[in-house]
Design a protein around this motif. Structure first.
Motif, short mmCIF file in Angstrom:
data_model
loop_
_atom_site.label_atom_id
_atom_site.label_comp_id
_atom_site.label_asym_id
_atom_site.label_seq_id
_atom_site.Cartn_x
_atom_site.Cartn_y
_atom_site.Cartn_z
N PHE A 1 4.90 9.82 -1.49
CA PHE A 1 4.28 10.84 -0.65
C PHE A 1 4.73 10.61 0.78
O PHE A 1 4.30 9.65 1.42
N PRO A 2 5.62 11.46 1.30
CA PRO A 2 6.14 11.26 2.66
C PRO A 2 5.02 11.14 3.69
O PRO A 2 4.05 11.89 3.66
N GLY A 3 5.17 10.17 4.58
CA GLY A 3 4.19 9.98 5.63
C GLY A 3 2.95 9.22 5.20
O GLY A 3 1.97 9.14 5.96
N SER A 4 3.00 8.62 3.99
CA SER A 4 1.82 7.92 3.50
C SER A 4 1.66 6.53 4.09
O SER A 4 0.64 5.88 3.89
N GLY A 5 2.64 6.04 4.82
CA GLY A 5 2.54 4.71 5.40
C GLY A 5 3.90 4.23 5.88
O GLY A 5 4.93 4.84 5.57
N SER A 6 3.90 3.15 6.63
CA SER A 6 5.16 2.60 7.13
C SER A 6 5.83 1.77 6.05
O SER A 6 5.21 0.90 5.43
N SER A 7 7.09 2.03 5.84
CA SER A 7 7.83 1.31 4.81
C SER A 7 8.12 -0.12 5.26
O SER A 7 8.48 -0.37 6.41
N GLY B 1 0.77 -1.23 0.00
CA GLY B 1 0.00 0.00 0.00
C GLY B 1 0.80 1.28 0.00
O GLY B 1 0.22 2.38 0.04
N VAL B 2 2.11 1.19 -0.04
CA VAL B 2 2.97 2.38 -0.06
C VAL B 2 3.61 2.50 -1.44
O VAL B 2 4.17 1.54 -1.96
N ASP B 3 3.53 3.71 -2.04
CA ASP B 3 4.15 3.97 -3.33
C ASP B 3 5.57 4.49 -3.13
O ASP B 3 5.80 5.40 -2.33
N TYR B 4 6.49 3.91 -3.89
CA TYR B 4 7.88 4.35 -3.86
C TYR B 4 8.29 4.75 -5.28
O TYR B 4 7.79 4.20 -6.26
N GLU B 5 9.23 5.71 -5.34
CA GLU B 5 9.81 6.05 -6.64
C GLU B 5 11.31 5.80 -6.58
O GLU B 5 12.00 6.25 -5.67
#
Length: 207
Positions: A144-150, A102-106
């Protein structure tokens, strides 16, 4: 326009088109940028080593039907032409998106792309023979910083990769690929020189 100027302009154009056609899954147009004899071609990048035909077949299998990987800031600037042979060097940034738990990374991977080319005697058109990379550095950040725990983890296998493309290797391994561990990178100046010397030797007539 002089012959040399025209050659350089054509080479710049074909190199830029090849990257765009790959990113947008236009495989036939991408293939057309390379020498018609696949046995004369050589691709050596993080996840693949071999000829262009198999490279494009494998690329097509990985493409998910939408643009994700982008070769941006691609500008061939160091082009040398000698008769029917040419070489090119360019800085390039490759970016791609990875979604995990559920976390987007670039991912952003900075590199130098090196190419050997040949002018076909039949048509007088330039075609690519090779595509090789020198890895400079890379990074991966949340979109998006803070969008979820990596949940990304740097395993021992990933840490074994050179720093120049370690994050790229991490993303590729999540995607089921097995990136090479011995590619030229900026902390391996001997490997960089060997690649540059091979291209220089080709330009001077070596087989």
């Amino acid at each position: 326009m002089t012959t040399l100027t025209a050659d350089i302009a054509e080479i710049q154009h074909i190199l830029k088109r090849e990257r765009y056609h790959r990113d947008t899954a236009q495989w036939d147009l991408c293939r057309a940028a390379f020498h018609p004899d696949a046995s004369k071609t050589y691709i050596n990048v993080a996840w693949y080593e071999g000829d262009v035909e198999n490279f494009l077949q494998q690329s097509a299998k990985m493409h998910k039907g939408k643009v994700n990987i982008l070769h941006s800031s691609f500008d061939p600037v160091e082009i040398h032409v000698r008769g029917q042979r040419a070489t090119s060097e360019a800085f390039c940034v490759i970016t791609s998106l990875l979604t995990l738990d559920g976390v987007d990374y670039e991912l952003a991977s900075y590199m130098r792309l090196l190419t050997r080319l040949e002018k076909l005697s039949e048509s007088g058109q330039w075609r690519m023979l090779s595509l090789e990379s020198i890895y400079v550095r890379d990074r991966i950040v949340t979109a998006f910083p803070g969008s979820g725990s990596s949940t990304l983890t740097m395993s021992e296998e990933v840490q074994a990769y050179p720093k120049g493309y370690r994050h790229l290797a991490l993303v590729m391994r999540y995607r089921g690929l097995k990136p090479q561990t011995n590619l030229p990178h900026e902390d391996d100046q001997e490997g960089v020189r060997e690649l540059l010397d091979r291209n220089r030797a080709y330009l001077e007539g070596a087989e």
